[in-house]
Write a protein that holds these residues in place. Structure first.
Motif, short mmCIF file in Angstrom:
data_model
loop_
_atom_site.label_atom_id
_atom_site.label_comp_id
_atom_site.label_asym_id
_atom_site.label_seq_id
_atom_site.Cartn_x
_atom_site.Cartn_y
_atom_site.Cartn_z
N LEU A 6 38.94 35.24 51.80
CA LEU A 6 38.60 34.84 50.44
C LEU A 6 38.69 36.04 49.50
N SER A 7 39.58 35.96 48.56
CA SER A 7 39.70 37.07 47.63
C SER A 7 40.41 36.62 46.35
N VAL A 8 39.84 37.05 45.24
CA VAL A 8 40.48 36.74 43.95
C VAL A 8 41.83 37.48 43.86
N GLN A 9 41.90 38.60 44.59
CA GLN A 9 43.14 39.38 44.57
C GLN A 9 44.33 38.55 45.06
N ASN A 10 44.04 37.63 46.04
CA ASN A 10 45.12 36.75 46.55
C ASN A 10 45.72 35.93 45.41
N ILE A 11 44.85 35.45 44.52
CA ILE A 11 45.32 34.63 43.39
C ILE A 11 46.19 35.48 42.46
N ILE B 127 45.71 27.21 43.21
CA ILE B 127 44.91 28.44 43.02
C ILE B 127 43.86 28.56 44.14
N GLY B 128 43.22 27.44 44.46
CA GLY B 128 42.20 27.44 45.52
C GLY B 128 42.78 27.85 46.87
N TYR B 131 43.38 31.49 46.96
CA TYR B 131 42.09 32.18 47.11
C TYR B 131 41.67 32.24 48.58
N LEU B 132 41.99 31.15 49.32
CA LEU B 132 41.62 31.10 50.74
C LEU B 132 42.52 31.96 51.62
#
Lengths: 86, 378
Positions: A6-11, B127-128, B131-132
């Motif tokens: 879980l990371s905002v960086q992925n987005i 987007i979700g 995020y995962l």
């Protein structure tokens, strides 16, 4: 197999926000243009019908209510049967 | 002595000997799908072939014999070719086009925007999923489940994430079958009783010339803006033109009857057969199911909320329930709108009005697939 991370960086790395905003804008633009075209269509058709009038309105069949041969045959058969019954 | 040895060797190759717990669970899932189709009448045309495919796909195959969809040269792999290469979904769109009447949409064009608003589920889930930790191609394929359009979901995942195809297809079709369960609570939560009672004006008569011109122009607009959608949108509008032109009745009949039925059987069965436990029973599949449900809920909410937003500017109010039909899932979500509306007012007929965002949703989700494909294709 995905490792949950879980990371905002992925987005941000996947340009998620940009793709989402652009995607929604494009869908709305496309459907708004189609909607606008449909709104204008009756006016356009009035001009088209003026230039190229439909000589016989029945010559352009309506796909939704064109009677099928089978239905006509069934109606004819039923009328015939009723006639014989008399 | 030799015959006993052969017997034991044969017994080792039977499905009983090689059955895993995973296979057994998936066979039960397949039986549940078949039962839901037969007993509850949940999307039987889809769930029955998929369910039976799940059962077939989870019979353990013998090493060295090409049997499963993933083994080169097997009969199932040739049927699955139509799925893995994205051939079946456009053919289904051709049939859908040949059976769709766009009249209600043409009579009230502003309702098309609801079909665009409901696509928000796709992008928020995208987007979700990012995020995962899913990569962008996988995330896009998962997000498209929110389009509630099985063929579109299969088409996009076959292009961007073939390894997730089975899970995405099963999730998409499961949620399409569960429309009557998922949507009503969201629709009621987001609308007041007063809003649910709104009656809408009768749709105007649409001339045949309008119906003939529409598929050509709508295709040009959609395809020029999102060329990635050419295949799906092109086939959809070709099917519709076959129907509306009134000069190709035989072709339209074949497209909407025999052809779509054949393709549905092959697609459903081979997608089901691709859900072998070893590939399907993973935490990834669970995440896909969870995200798919989220996507569907957001899409429904997006349509309803946008209808309420439109009402702020409209003199003739629209019943916000019809926004829920923007998720496509033709015609089930429109039927759900009718059902929820009639619970409040048995004399309010919303079905015709709901068909407008419903068919607009089909176009919208295909455009979304085209956008995601063109942006993320490597």
């Amino acid at each position: 197999m995905i490792e949950i991370n879980l990371s905002v960086q992925n987005i941000l790395d996947g340009h998620g926000i940009e793709i989402a905003i652009i995607g929604m804008m494009v869908v709305f633009t496309a459907l708004t243009l189609i909607s606008a075209f449909i709104s204008l269509l009756p006016s356009v058709l009035r001009i088209v019908n003026f230039i190229y009038p439909i000589k016989d309105p029945l010559s352009l069949p309506d796909s939704s209510d064109t009677p099928k041969d089978e239905i006509l045959a069934a109606i004819g058969s039923a009328l015939h049967a009723a006639e014989i019954g008399k | 002595m030799i015959s006993v040895k052969i017997l034991f060797e044969f017994l080792d190759t039977t499905g009983f000997a090689m059955m895993t717990w995973g296979n057994a669970i998936m066979i039960v899932v397949g039986i549940i799908f078949v039962s839901l189709a037969i007993i509850k009448d949940y999307e039987p045309l889809l769930l029955l072939p998929i369910g039976f495919g799940v059962i077939v796909g989870n019979i353990p195959s013998i090493q060295g014999m090409a049997l499963s969809v993933y083994e080169e040269g097997s009969v199932l792999s040739y049927i699955y070719f139509g799925v893995s290469k994205g051939i079946f979904p456009p053919l289904i769109f051709l049939g859908i086009g040949a059976m769709t009447d766009f009249s209600t949409m043409l009579s009230n064009p502003k309702l098309i925007l609801l079909g665009a608003a409901a696509q928000v589920g796709i992008f928020i889930t995208f987007i979700g999923a990012l995020y995962l930790g899913f990569n962008p191609s996988d995330a896009a394929s998962i997000g498209i489940i929110g389009g509630a359009d099985g063929p579109t979901a299969i088409f996009l995942s076959s292009k961007l994430a073939p390894h997730l195809l089975g899970a995405i297809a099963i999730a998409a079709y499961s949620y399409m079958a569960l429309v009557p369960v998922i949507q009503p609570p969201i629709m009621k939560l987001l609308t007041s009783k007063k809003e649910r009672l709104i009656r809408m004006k009768e749709p105007r008569h649409v001339t045949q010339r309008e119906k003939i011109i529409f598929p050509v122009v709508a295709f040009l607009v959609a395809a020029l803006i999102a060329p990635g959608a050419i295949v799906l949108i092109g086939m959809l509008f070709l099917g519709n033109l076959l129907k509306e032109s009134c000069v190709t009745e035989r072709l339209a009949n074949t497209a909407r009857n025999a052809m779509i039925d054949i393709v549905t059987i092959l697609l459903g069965f081979s997608v089901g057969a691709s859900t072998q436990a070893q590939a399907f029973l993973t935490n990834q599949s669970l995440l896909i199911f969870g995200l798919g449900a989220l996507s569907f809920c957001i899409a429904t909410a997006g349509g309803v909320l946008f209808a309420k937003f439109m009402n702020l500017f409209l003199k003739e109010k629209i019943n916000p329930l019809i926004g829920a039909a923007g998720v496509s899932a033709v015609p089930d979500s429109a039927r759900v709108v009718q059902m929820v509306g009639q619970k409040e007012d048995p004399h309010n007929f919303l079905l015709m009005h709901a068909m407008a965002p419903n068919v607009a949703g089909v176009i919208g989700s295909a455009i979304c697939a085209g956008i995601l494909w063109s942006v993320l294709v490597k």
